[in-house]
Design a protein around this motif. Sequence first.
Motif, PDB file in Angstrom:
ATOM      1  N   SER A 124     110.957  50.411  47.116  1.00 17.77           N
ATOM      2  CA  SER A 124     110.669  51.617  46.334  1.00 17.77           C
ATOM      3  C   SER A 124     111.173  51.465  44.908  1.00 17.77           C
ATOM      4  N   GLY A 125     112.312  50.792  44.759  1.00 18.18           N
ATOM      5  CA  GLY A 125     112.869  50.605  43.417  1.00 18.18           C
ATOM      6  C   GLY A 125     111.920  49.820  42.526  1.00 18.18           C
ATOM      7  N   ARG A 126     111.388  48.748  43.088  1.00 20.09           N
ATOM      8  CA  ARG A 126     110.479  47.905  42.307  1.00 20.09           C
ATOM      9  C   ARG A 126     109.197  48.673  41.973  1.00 20.09           C
ATOM     10  N   LEU A 127     108.676  49.384  42.991  1.00 17.87           N
ATOM     11  CA  LEU A 127     107.434  50.108  42.773  1.00 17.87           C
ATOM     12  C   LEU A 127     107.599  51.192  41.713  1.00 17.87           C
ATOM     13  N   LEU A 128     108.724  51.895  41.786  1.00 13.26           N
ATOM     14  CA  LEU A 128     108.915  52.978  40.829  1.00 13.26           C
ATOM     15  C   LEU A 128     109.121  52.439  39.413  1.00 13.26           C
ATOM     16  N   ARG A 129     109.659  51.234  39.316  1.00 11.77           N
ATOM     17  CA  ARG A 129     109.858  50.655  37.990  1.00 11.77           C
ATOM     18  C   ARG A 129     108.554  50.051  37.457  1.00 11.77           C
ATOM     19  N   ASP A 130     107.894  49.252  38.311  1.00 12.70           N
ATOM     20  CA  ASP A 130     106.692  48.551  37.850  1.00 12.70           C
ATOM     21  C   ASP A 130     105.448  49.422  37.869  1.00 12.70           C
ATOM     22  N   GLY A 131     105.516  50.491  38.630  1.00  9.74           N
ATOM     23  CA  GLY A 131     104.357  51.366  38.709  1.00  9.74           C
ATOM     24  C   GLY A 131     103.698  51.300  40.069  1.00  9.74           C
ATOM     25  N   LEU A 132     103.011  52.368  40.399  1.00 14.66           N
ATOM     26  CA  LEU A 132     102.340  52.455  41.690  1.00 14.66           C
ATOM     27  C   LEU A 132     100.842  52.311  41.473  1.00 14.66           C
ATOM     28  N   LYS A 133     100.216  51.636  42.414  1.00 19.96           N
ATOM     29  CA  LYS A 133      98.751  51.550  42.344  1.00 19.96           C
ATOM     30  C   LYS A 133      98.204  52.539  43.356  1.00 19.96           C
ATOM     31  N   ILE A 134      97.579  53.582  42.830  1.00 17.14           N
ATOM     32  CA  ILE A 134      97.022  54.616  43.699  1.00 17.14           C
ATOM     33  C   ILE A 134      95.501  54.566  43.584  1.00 17.14           C
ATOM     34  N   THR A 135      94.845  54.523  44.712  1.00 20.94           N
ATOM     35  CA  THR A 135      93.376  54.458  44.700  1.00 20.94           C
ATOM     36  C   THR A 135      92.786  55.684  45.388  1.00 20.94           C
ATOM     37  N   LEU A 136      91.834  56.295  44.704  1.00 23.43           N
ATOM     38  CA  LEU A 136      91.136  57.434  45.299  1.00 23.43           C
ATOM     39  C   LEU A 136      89.952  56.906  46.102  1.00 23.43           C
ATOM     40  N   ALA A 137      89.851  57.357  47.346  1.00 22.38           N
ATOM     41  CA  ALA A 137      88.719  56.935  48.179  1.00 22.38           C
ATOM     42  C   ALA A 137      88.100  58.170  48.814  1.00 22.38           C
ATOM     43  N   GLY A 138      86.883  58.004  49.289  1.00 30.51           N
ATOM     44  CA  GLY A 138      86.221  59.131  49.944  1.00 30.51           C
ATOM     45  C   GLY A 138      84.719  58.987  49.790  1.00 30.51           C
ATOM     46  N   ARG A 139      83.998  59.711  50.624  1.00 30.99           N
ATOM     47  CA  ARG A 139      82.535  59.604  50.543  1.00 30.99           C
ATOM     48  C   ARG A 139      82.047  60.255  49.237  1.00 30.99           C
ATOM     49  N   PRO A 140      80.828  59.910  48.822  1.00 34.55           N
ATOM     50  CA  PRO A 140      80.318  60.468  47.569  1.00 34.55           C
ATOM     51  C   PRO A 140      80.302  62.001  47.590  1.00 34.55           C
ATOM     52  N   ASN A 141      80.542  62.562  46.401  1.00 34.53           N
ATOM     53  CA  ASN A 141      80.423  64.005  46.172  1.00 34.53           C
ATOM     54  C   ASN A 141      81.577  64.861  46.697  1.00 34.53           C
ATOM     55  N   VAL A 142      82.620  64.247  47.181  1.00 31.72           N
ATOM     56  CA  VAL A 142      83.756  65.056  47.654  1.00 31.72           C
ATOM     57  C   VAL A 142      84.636  65.490  46.477  1.00 31.72           C
ATOM     58  N   GLY A 143      84.446  64.830  45.318  1.00 25.79           N
ATOM     59  CA  GLY A 143      85.191  65.236  44.126  1.00 25.79           C
ATOM     60  C   GLY A 143      86.224  64.212  43.658  1.00 25.79           C
ATOM     61  N   LYS A 144      86.004  62.941  43.961  1.00 27.61           N
ATOM     62  CA  LYS A 144      86.957  61.908  43.530  1.00 27.61           C
ATOM     63  C   LYS A 144      87.041  61.830  41.999  1.00 27.61           C
ATOM     64  N   SER A 145      85.874  61.744  41.362  1.00 25.77           N
ATOM     65  CA  SER A 145      85.875  61.630  39.903  1.00 25.77           C
ATOM     66  C   SER A 145      86.475  62.873  39.265  1.00 25.77           C
ATOM     67  N   SER A 146      86.169  64.030  39.851  1.00 23.61           N
ATOM     68  CA  SER A 146      86.729  65.271  39.303  1.00 23.61           C
ATOM     69  C   SER A 146      88.247  65.264  39.438  1.00 23.61           C
ATOM     70  N   LEU A 147      88.724  64.783  40.570  1.00 26.47           N
ATOM     71  CA  LEU A 147      90.166  64.735  40.797  1.00 26.47           C
ATOM     72  C   LEU A 147      90.807  63.723  39.850  1.00 26.47           C
ATOM     73  N   PHE A 148      90.130  62.606  39.689  1.00 26.01           N
ATOM     74  CA  PHE A 148      90.589  61.574  38.760  1.00 26.01           C
ATOM     75  C   PHE A 148      90.752  62.186  37.373  1.00 26.01           C
ATOM     76  N   ASN A 149      89.723  62.921  36.953  1.00 24.44           N
ATOM     77  CA  ASN A 149      89.767  63.550  35.630  1.00 24.44           C
ATOM     78  C   ASN A 149      90.861  64.597  35.536  1.00 24.44           C
ATOM     79  N   SER A 150      90.970  65.414  36.561  1.00 22.95           N
ATOM     80  CA  SER A 150      91.989  66.471  36.508  1.00 22.95           C
ATOM     81  C   SER A 150      93.368  65.848  36.424  1.00 22.95           C
ATOM     82  N   LEU A 151      93.577  64.776  37.179  1.00 22.48           N
ATOM     83  CA  LEU A 151      94.884  64.131  37.155  1.00 22.48           C
ATOM     84  C   LEU A 151      95.140  63.511  35.784  1.00 22.48           C
TER      85      LEU A 151
END
Length: 308
Positions: free
Chosen positions: A64-91
């Motif tokens: 956790s120490g390394r991840l919090l320092r170097d950064g986390l890779k978070i990937t949004l997944a889901g079927r089309p139209n559930v709002g991934k891009s919208s969530l990406f934008n909101s974030l």
Amino acid sequence: MSLIAELSIQLQPLKNALLNIIVPLESSLEFVEDDLPEIAFENLQTTLSELFCKIEKLASTFRSGRLLRDGLKITLAGRPNVGKSSLFNSLLMSDRAIVTDVPGTTRDCLSELLSVQGVPVLLTDTAGIRASSDVIENLGVERTRRALSDADLVVLVQDGSQAFTAEDEKIISEISNNPYIVALNKSDLESFTFDSFESTKHQQSLVIPVSARTGAGLDTLCTAILKQFAGTESYDSGLLVTDARHFDLLRRAGASLISSSDLLKRRASEELVLVGLYEALHLLGEITGETTPEDVLSHIFATFCVGK
Ligand code: GDP
């Protein structure tokens, strides 16, 4: 205060505890003539086990120490139209991803770096895993798979205003090797339901209602993401080991303590038990600064007042 300075401070009591084990063993070798108290082996064994646990616990904060320092890779997944891009934008609070009503329009993976409560996060929006005859979209699907296998955590976006579909089911099976949490999107819609049905689909994972449109639940989602990494591994002081070299030194010190502990259990000679203890002292010393033989001797004198 620098992390290394903080780590040194945390390690000082552990080094002292180690010296408190070394001293009686060393004294019984060095001062055979003197009338020293009997070695309380049981107590030494207990102190040694406690010391090992503390060192292991500190070492286990490394991921956790390394991840919090170097950064986390978070990937949004889901079927089309559930709002991934919208969530990406909101974030991101920007409009980089193309938001559209046509399923499958986000054909490539988009990544942006953002700061979540001070932690660097590389957020990736994926094209969605969909078998398609469209070559460009298929390319996106391939990238999606790669982004998923790279991710430290997947956020599975689902549309909470619609019933769970076979496509959702398929995506869950695709990501089931990753740790994931669920963002149940479109909580602003009347048809949104957050019932036990949803939770039972994800028995091991958190389900967080959000609305990419209104921003509701996004803070909770961010906190939940970070919690996955800060989790149960934290050391009493909240200190995290972020340096691979320190992690290695701590792990090796722990291994040396275990070998001494085994020897102590079998009542092997003090000399043999001391080998691992000195090795551990040396390894911890590489983080905090070396403990010299003179330091050990002065500890012996301070403890027993022998030879004076
Ligand atoms: P993607 O294909 O998963 O990336 O989905 P998009 O982000 O392109 O969104 C698909 C549709 O859902 C668009 O019409 C969005 O405006 C809509 N949408 C996304 N998030 C929300 C939300 O939280 N609430 C509502 N009401 N609509 C949303």
